[in-house]
Design an enzyme around this catalytic site. Structure first.
Site, PDB file in Angstrom:
ATOM      1  N   TYR A   1       0.926  -1.097   0.151  1.00  0.00           N
ATOM      2  CA  TYR A   1      -0.037  -0.086  -0.114  1.00  0.00           C
ATOM      3  C   TYR A   1       0.841   1.208  -0.031  1.00  0.00           C
ATOM      4  O   TYR A   1       2.092   1.135  -0.650  1.00  0.00           O
ATOM      5  CB  TYR A   1      -0.969  -0.093   1.252  1.00  0.00           C
ATOM      6  CG  TYR A   1      -2.037   0.815   0.975  1.00  0.00           C
ATOM      7  CD1 TYR A   1      -2.953   0.710  -0.203  1.00  0.00           C
ATOM      8  CD2 TYR A   1      -2.514   1.744   2.215  1.00  0.00           C
ATOM      9  CE1 TYR A   1      -4.273   1.377  -0.167  1.00  0.00           C
ATOM     10  CE2 TYR A   1      -3.733   2.388   1.765  1.00  0.00           C
ATOM     11  CZ  TYR A   1      -4.481   2.508   0.753  1.00  0.00           C
ATOM     12  OH  TYR A   1      -5.646   3.261   0.519  1.00  0.00           O
TER      13      TYR A   1
ATOM     14  N   LYS B   1     -20.770 -20.676  -9.671  1.00  0.00           N
ATOM     15  CA  LYS B   1     -19.993 -20.548 -11.087  1.00  0.00           C
ATOM     16  C   LYS B   1     -18.465 -19.979 -10.658  1.00  0.00           C
ATOM     17  O   LYS B   1     -17.485 -20.649 -11.207  1.00  0.00           O
ATOM     18  CB  LYS B   1     -20.512 -19.584 -11.725  1.00  0.00           C
ATOM     19  CG  LYS B   1     -20.247 -19.722 -13.286  1.00  0.00           C
ATOM     20  CD  LYS B   1     -20.720 -21.047 -13.782  1.00  0.00           C
ATOM     21  CE  LYS B   1     -20.527 -20.989 -15.485  1.00  0.00           C
ATOM     22  NZ  LYS B   1     -21.833 -20.663 -16.198  1.00  0.00           N
TER      23      LYS B   1
END
Length: 390
Positions: A36, A91
Site C-alpha cells: 500500500y 460458478k
C-alpha cells in the site's frame, strides 16, 4: 440425499462459497509500505503510462466477472439478481477449482439492455474477461453483441456458448459410435432460446447437415409470424426443406434430437420414429424431455442428459474454466468461433476413439484434466486467429 434440504443447510453454514485471499504478506511496516502507500504509487504511475501493465501489476490478468440480471436463473426463471447470487458464487467456485481462474459475482438490478451494457462496460477495466450468466433471451443476444463491440476483453455468455460447445463435443463422439458423418446428420433442436440457437450455430460451423429448430409454437421456418428477430434469422439458415409442424412430426426420420426445453415432452413413440441408431440428448433439468432408460428402450443408440446421475452428462464445467484459462493465458481480446470450435474438439478428443462407448462419449465433469486440454487448444486457436495479445 435430499439435495434441496442439504444444500440449504450447507449454504447457511458456508455463508458464501467464495472469499478473497490476500496474496501478499502484511506483517511488517515494510510489507505495508510495499503493498500500500507509499510504494503502491509506483505501479499506479506505470499503469497510467501504459494501461496494458494493469495485466502484469494487478490481478486483472486472472480475474473474470460472472454477471447476471437474475432473469433466467437455472430453471427458476426471473427470480431477481440477489436470488441469483448463489448460482453466481457457485460458478465462481467452479472457475477456481477447475481452471484456477479468479472469478467475482456481480448481480445487476436492471432489465434494461443498454443500462446493463453500460454498467458492465464501465467496469471492464477491472477484469480480464466477462462471463454473462442466466440472462433471458432474446435480451442476452443483444447484451453480448453490444458488449463485444465496446470491450477489448473476452465476453462469453455461458448459457449459450458453453452449452453449445459441450453438446457439440458429445455429438462429435456420438456420431463416431453410430458411424454417421456430421455433414449427413439430420438434427432437430427443441428449444429455440439462447442455448438452442447457440447449439445450432456451432453445429452449422461444424458443417452439420440439415438442422431444424423447434419452439413451443412449432418448427422455425421463414414466414412464421410468431418468431422473435433472432429466431427469424435462424429460420433463414436452417430447415432446408422449410418443414412446419409439431415436434413429433419434425422428429420423424431425424438422426439426432437435442432438447434444451421442458420436461417429459418426448415420448418413446417419438424416439422410435427417428432414424436407426438415433442420438438423443435430452437436457432439460432436473427432469429431461425423456428419461434415458425410456429413450434407450425406444431404440436410441446413444443418450445424454444434463443430469449427473446418468451417463454422458452434458455439463458446462467441461468448457468454461478451460476456455477462460486459455483466453486469459494469451490475453485474448475475444472468444471467437475458432476458439469455440477448438474447445469442442478438445473435449471430444479427450476420450480416445478406442475408449468411446454408448455410456462414455463425454468426459466426466469432475475430470480436472479436461480444462487443461481445453485451455491449450483455445490458446492456440486465439493465436492462430489473431486475437491473442501475448
Amino acid at each position: 440425499m435430499n439435495y434441496a434440504v442439504e444444500s440449504l443447510k450447507k449454504h447457511e453454514e458456508w455463508k458464501g462459497k467464495i472469499e478473497v485471499i490476500c496474496r501478499t504478506p502484511l506483517n511488517t511496516r515494510d510489507d505495508l509500505s510495499l503493498a500500500y502507500t507509499p510504494g503502491v504509487a509506483q505501479p499506479c504511475l506505470e499503469i497510467q503510462k501504459d494501461i496494458n501493465k494493469s495485466y502484469t501489476l494487478t490481478r486483472r490478468s486472472n480475474l473474470v466477472a460472472v454477471i447476471t440480471d437474475g432473469t433466467a436463473v437455472l430453471g427458476l426463471g426471473d427470480i431477481g439478481p440477489e436470488a441469483g447470487m448463489p448460482v453466481m458464487e457457485g460458478k465462481c467456485a467452479l472457475f477456481k477449482a477447475f481452471g484456477d481462474v479468479d472469478a467475482f459475482p456481480l448481480c445487476i438490478r436492471s432489465k434494461d439492455v443498454d443500462e446493463i451494457v453500460n454498467t458492465i462496460s464501465l467496469l471492464g477495466g477491472s477484469f480480464g474477461g466477462i462471463n454473462l450468466e442466466d440472462i433471458s433471451a432474446p435480451r442476452c443476444f443483444e447484451i453480448e453483441q453490444k458488449l463485444k463491440k465496446r470491450l477489448d476483453i473476452p465476453v462469453f455468455h455461458d448459457d449459450q456458448h458453453g452449452t453449445a460447445i459441450v453438446v457439440a463435443a458429445g455429438i462429435i463422439n456420438a456420431l463416431k459410435l453410430v458411424n454417421k458423418k456430421m455433414e449427413d446428420a439430420k438434427i432437430v433442436i427443441n428449444g429455440a432460446g439462447s442455448a438452442g440457437i447457440s447449439i445450432c450455430k456451432l453445429l452449422l460451423q461444424l458443417r452439420a447437415g440439415d438442422v431444424i429448430l423447434v419452439d413451443k409454437l412449432g418448427a422455425l421456418a421463414p414466414g412464421q409470424d410468431w418468431m422473435n428477430p433472432e429466431q427469424a434469422n435462424m429460420a433463414e439458415v436452417t430447415n432446408n426443406e422449410q418443414k412446419t409442424g409439431s415436434l413429433a412430426e419434425i422428429m420423424e426420420g431425424r438422426d439426432i434430437f437435442i432438447g434444451v426445453s421442458a420436461p417429459g415432452i418426448v415420448t418413446k413413440e417419438m424416439v422410435a420414429s427417428m432414424a436407426d441408431n438415433a442420438i438423443v440428448f435430452a437436457m432439460a433439468n432436473p427432469t429431461p424431455e425423456i428419461m434415458p432408460d425410456l429413450a434407450l428402450e425406444a431404440g436410441a443408440a446413444v443418450v445424454g442428459t444434463g443430469r449427473s446421475d446418468f451417463p454422458n452428462q452434458i455439463n458446462n464445467v467441461l468448457a468454461f474454466p478451460g476456455i477462460f484459462r486459455g483466453a486469459l493465458d494469451v490475453r485474448a481480446s475475444d472468444i471467437n468461433e475458432e476458439m469455440k470450435i477448438a474447445a469442442a474438439k478438445a473435449i471430444a478428443s479427450y476420450i480416445p476413439d478406442e475408449k468411446l462407448a454408448k455410456d462414455y462419449i463425454i468426459p466426466s465433469a469432475l475430470d480436472r484434466g479436461v480444462a487443461a486440454a481445453v485451455a491449450k487448444a483455445v490458446a492456440k486457436a486465439a493465436n492462430d486467429s489473431g486475437v491473442a495479445r501475448i
